[in-house]
Write a protein that holds these residues in place. Structure first.
Motif, PDB file in Angstrom:
ATOM      1  N   THR A   1       0.756  -1.176  -0.062  1.00 49.80           N
ATOM      2  CA  THR A   1      -0.023   0.119  -0.121  1.00 49.80           C
ATOM      3  C   THR A   1       0.894   1.301   0.165  1.00 49.80           C
ATOM      4  OG1 THR A   1      -1.782  -1.413   1.223  1.00 49.80           O
ATOM      5  CG2 THR A   1      -1.833   1.218   1.287  1.00 49.80           C
ATOM      6  N   GLY A   2       1.825   1.234   0.804  1.00 47.21           N
ATOM      7  CA  GLY A   2       2.855   2.199   0.824  1.00 47.21           C
ATOM      8  C   GLY A   2       4.145   1.631   0.438  1.00 47.21           C
ATOM      9  N   ILE A   3       5.180   2.769  -0.025  1.00 49.76           N
ATOM     10  CA  ILE A   3       6.495   2.250  -0.389  1.00 49.76           C
ATOM     11  C   ILE A   3       7.386   2.809   0.729  1.00 49.76           C
ATOM     12  CG2 ILE A   3       8.240   2.675  -2.206  1.00 49.76           C
ATOM     13  CD1 ILE A   3       5.401   1.188  -3.089  1.00 49.76           C
ATOM     14  N   GLY A   4       8.521   2.031   1.327  1.00 47.29           N
ATOM     15  CA  GLY A   4       9.184   2.382   2.430  1.00 47.29           C
ATOM     16  C   GLY A   4      10.455   1.442   1.874  1.00 47.29           C
ATOM     17  N   SER A   5      11.542   1.923   2.497  1.00 42.59           N
ATOM     18  CA  SER A   5      12.729   1.284   2.545  1.00 42.59           C
ATOM     19  C   SER A   5      13.553   1.290   3.607  1.00 42.59           C
ATOM     20  CB  SER A   5      13.776   1.793   1.273  1.00 42.59           C
ATOM     21  OG  SER A   5      14.256   3.003   1.696  1.00 42.59           O
ATOM     22  N   GLY A   6      14.335  -0.088   3.935  1.00 40.66           N
ATOM     23  CA  GLY A   6      15.166  -0.051   5.298  1.00 40.66           C
ATOM     24  C   GLY A   6      16.631   0.011   4.789  1.00 40.66           C
ATOM     25  N   LEU A   7      17.420   0.510   5.565  1.00 44.82           N
ATOM     26  CA  LEU A   7      18.861   0.662   4.950  1.00 44.82           C
ATOM     27  C   LEU A   7      19.788   0.020   6.136  1.00 44.82           C
ATOM     28  CD1 LEU A   7      18.779   4.560   3.937  1.00 44.82           C
ATOM     29  CD2 LEU A   7      18.313   2.462   2.498  1.00 44.82           C
TER      30      LEU A   7
ATOM     31  N   CYS B   1       4.684  12.380  -4.607  1.00 40.67           N
ATOM     32  CA  CYS B   1       5.505  11.412  -4.003  1.00 40.67           C
ATOM     33  C   CYS B   1       5.474  10.052  -4.696  1.00 40.67           C
ATOM     34  CB  CYS B   1       5.054  11.255  -2.535  1.00 40.67           C
ATOM     35  SG  CYS B   1       5.301  12.371  -1.438  1.00 40.67           S
ATOM     36  N   LEU B   2       6.544   9.142  -4.656  1.00 43.27           N
ATOM     37  CA  LEU B   2       6.487   7.846  -5.426  1.00 43.27           C
ATOM     38  C   LEU B   2       5.475   6.987  -4.870  1.00 43.27           C
ATOM     39  CD1 LEU B   2       8.060   5.879  -6.883  1.00 43.27           C
ATOM     40  CD2 LEU B   2       9.363   5.246  -5.115  1.00 43.27           C
ATOM     41  N   GLU B   3       4.953   7.277  -3.697  1.00 40.34           N
ATOM     42  CA  GLU B   3       3.797   6.220  -3.175  1.00 40.34           C
ATOM     43  C   GLU B   3       2.401   6.564  -3.949  1.00 40.34           C
ATOM     44  OE1 GLU B   3       1.706   6.083   1.386  1.00 40.34           O
ATOM     45  OE2 GLU B   3       3.848   5.683   1.119  1.00 40.34           O
TER      46      GLU B   3
ATOM     47  N   GLU C   1      -2.957   1.384  -3.811  1.00 39.83           N
ATOM     48  CA  GLU C   1      -4.206   1.977  -4.330  1.00 39.83           C
ATOM     49  C   GLU C   1      -4.091   2.839  -5.658  1.00 39.83           C
ATOM     50  OE1 GLU C   1      -5.117   4.665  -0.951  1.00 39.83           O
ATOM     51  OE2 GLU C   1      -5.500   2.887   0.558  1.00 39.83           O
ATOM     52  N   TYR C   2      -2.972   3.373  -6.090  1.00 37.71           N
ATOM     53  CA  TYR C   2      -2.660   4.063  -7.309  1.00 37.71           C
ATOM     54  C   TYR C   2      -2.928   3.166  -8.424  1.00 37.71           C
ATOM     55  CZ  TYR C   2      -0.969   6.761 -10.925  1.00 37.71           C
ATOM     56  OH  TYR C   2      -0.764   7.239 -12.368  1.00 37.71           O
TER      57      TYR C   2
ATOM     58  N   LEU D   1      -4.153  -5.554  -4.777  1.00 37.21           N
ATOM     59  CA  LEU D   1      -3.020  -5.385  -5.477  1.00 37.21           C
ATOM     60  C   LEU D   1      -2.822  -7.143  -5.703  1.00 37.21           C
ATOM     61  CD1 LEU D   1      -0.417  -4.304  -6.570  1.00 37.21           C
ATOM     62  CD2 LEU D   1       0.785  -4.340  -4.365  1.00 37.21           C
ATOM     63  N   ALA D   2      -3.156  -7.817  -5.012  1.00 37.88           N
ATOM     64  CA  ALA D   2      -2.953  -9.508  -5.022  1.00 37.88           C
ATOM     65  C   ALA D   2      -3.735  -9.674  -6.375  1.00 37.88           C
ATOM     66  CB  ALA D   2      -3.384 -10.155  -3.944  1.00 37.88           C
ATOM     67  N   ALA D   3      -4.893  -9.429  -6.300  1.00 35.35           N
ATOM     68  CA  ALA D   3      -5.830  -9.656  -7.569  1.00 35.35           C
ATOM     69  C   ALA D   3      -5.226  -8.929  -8.801  1.00 35.35           C
ATOM     70  CB  ALA D   3      -7.196  -9.104  -7.195  1.00 35.35           C
ATOM     71  N   LEU D   4      -4.877  -7.897  -8.770  1.00 37.81           N
ATOM     72  CA  LEU D   4      -4.079  -7.248  -9.920  1.00 37.81           C
ATOM     73  C   LEU D   4      -2.878  -7.987 -10.478  1.00 37.81           C
ATOM     74  CD1 LEU D   4      -3.541  -3.306 -10.106  1.00 37.81           C
ATOM     75  CD2 LEU D   4      -1.841  -4.999 -11.107  1.00 37.81           C
ATOM     76  N   ILE D   5      -2.268  -8.302  -9.425  1.00 39.74           N
ATOM     77  CA  ILE D   5      -0.753  -9.191  -9.993  1.00 39.74           C
ATOM     78  C   ILE D   5      -1.322 -10.405 -10.443  1.00 39.74           C
ATOM     79  CG2 ILE D   5       1.014 -10.440  -8.948  1.00 39.74           C
ATOM     80  CD1 ILE D   5       1.295  -7.880  -6.960  1.00 39.74           C
TER      81      ILE D   5
END
Length: 395
Positions: free
Chosen positions: A214-220, A256-258, A264-265, A285-289
């Motif tokens: 749903t959102g976009i994040g990253s762990g570094l 924003c990238l999100e 949702e987008y 999103l699972a159904a879209l994929i």
């Protein structure tokens, strides 16, 4: 607690997180080889750990032998509390990391804390029961949430974004419900922690984990440590401005990238392409994929475009951090090459060539931990917090 006892506890907790060789324990605890060797020998004599010896390891003096806990009653718990899902894992600390009991729900934080906390409590109790233990045996609980967490307070960092609200504290509410201390961190951070611990990236200097759902994040992870930043905002990939004239994001930014590749987008884009034809539109999103894997042209295009845009954003990150590996996780990772291939192409186009050249051993890959990465990272966080609490008390 004496220095010797402190070292013993550090080693025991490291083994609880993951049974390992003495060399691995040295690397993860930062203790000397002599200290670890002496402590492991004493712990084995006391019946606390065992060495899984075999003939090959015996020839190396035993240093290549995995060290495991003897039978223990304690259970560690990890919770991934997403916008529209909950994953709970429970594991006896004397078991291998992948021998977890799992509970899942399609309810999530978007239903509100009053609804989801009792649900999570029931899921934890069920998962723990499946280990053969009870809630009284829980030694630690970690929780992953899709928002920024201030490392100084363990609570939401400003700005507090939906579905959370000012004063909301999932860790505190769950601790009250369970009667056990609960620690919390950003889900992408914990996905990165799991990849470093269990995903084969423990020897790498710089690891990036991307949580795309749903959102976009990253762990570094840099130098073996999570890079959280002063206020816990490091790695907020989803709030990079990709289109200064784009739609307004919930963070108050624009483009924003999100807002361009979030779940949702993507769903909305597919729906808009099918005006006048409402049959069989993806609701998730699972159904879209799934439709894309069945060669639906619109869904394929939506995912490929998302991969290109993600790669463009990651190119900027590669130029800044020059990572060894970027690991794609979250729901979008289920699209596999539909996202990964265009993402790699965009990386090669927009990043410095030396940062993403495969001949330098740079790698872009899917998470081997799949949908359990964040919950596994939360479990590690919970166990790590035991030692951190004692160090704070002693200081």
């Amino acid at each position: 607690m004496s220095h010797r006892d402190s070292n013993r506890k550090r080693i025991i907790l490291a083994i609880m997180i993951k049974p390992d060789t003495q060399a691995g324990i040295v690397r993860r605890t930062l203790l000397s080889q002599a200290t670890v060797s002496t402590a492991v020998r004493d712990l084995e004599k006391d019946g606390i750990v065992r060495m899984e010896r075999n003939s090959a390891a015996q020839g190396k003096g035993g240093r290549g032998v995995p060290v495991c806990l003897q039978s223990a009653a304690n259970v560690a718990v990890g919770v991934d509390l997403g916008f529209n899902h909950v994953t709970v894992i429970a594991r006896r600390v004397d078991e291998q990391y992948d021998r977890v009991k799992v509970q899942q729900s399609t309810d999530g934080a978007n239903r509100g804390l009053a609804h989801v906390i009792p649900l999570v409590k029931r899921m934890i109790e069920q998962a723990v029961a499946e280990t053969g233990r009870t809630s009284d045996d829980i030694i630690s609980v970690g929780i992953a949430v899709p928002r920024m967490i201030d490392p100084r307070s363990g609570t939401f960092a400003a700005p507090v974004l939906p579905p959370w609200s000012e004063g909301g504290d999932p860790a505190k509410e769950l601790a009250r419900a369970l009667g056990v201390r609960v620690v919390m961190d950003n889900d992408a951070n914990l996905g990165a922690l799991a990849e470093q611990t269990y995903g084969g990236s423990e020897h790498l200097e710089t690891v990036v984990y991307v949580k795309a759902s749903t959102g976009i994040g990253s762990g570094l992870i840099v130098g073996g440590n999570l890079l959280r930043g002063r206020s816990g905002i490091a790695g907020e990939l989803g709030h990079l401005t990709m289109d200064p004239h784009g739609v307004i994001c919930k963070c108050g930014g624009r483009g924003c990238l999100e807002t361009i590749i979030g779940a949702e987008y993507l769903i909305d884009q597919v729906r808009k392409s099918q005006l006048g034809n409402s049959a069989d539109l993806p609701g998730s999103l699972a159904a879209l994929i799934a439709k894309a894997h069945a060669n639906d042209a619109v869904c394929v295009r939506a995912l490929q475009d998302a991969g290109r845009l993600l790669g463009r954003a990651l190119a900027q990150l590669c130029n800044l951090f020059n990572p060894d590996v970027i690991v794609l996780g979250g729901q979008l990772a289920a699209a596999k090459d539909l996202v990964l291939k265009p993402c790699r192409e965009a990386l090669e186009r927009f990043a410095l060539s030396g940062a993403v050249d495969p001949s330098t051993d740079f790698e872009l890959r899917l998470s081997s931990l799949k949908q359990r990465a964040e919950a596994l990272g939360a479990l590690v966080l919970g166990l790590d917090s035991i030692l951190a609490d004692e160090e704070i008390e002693e200081s």
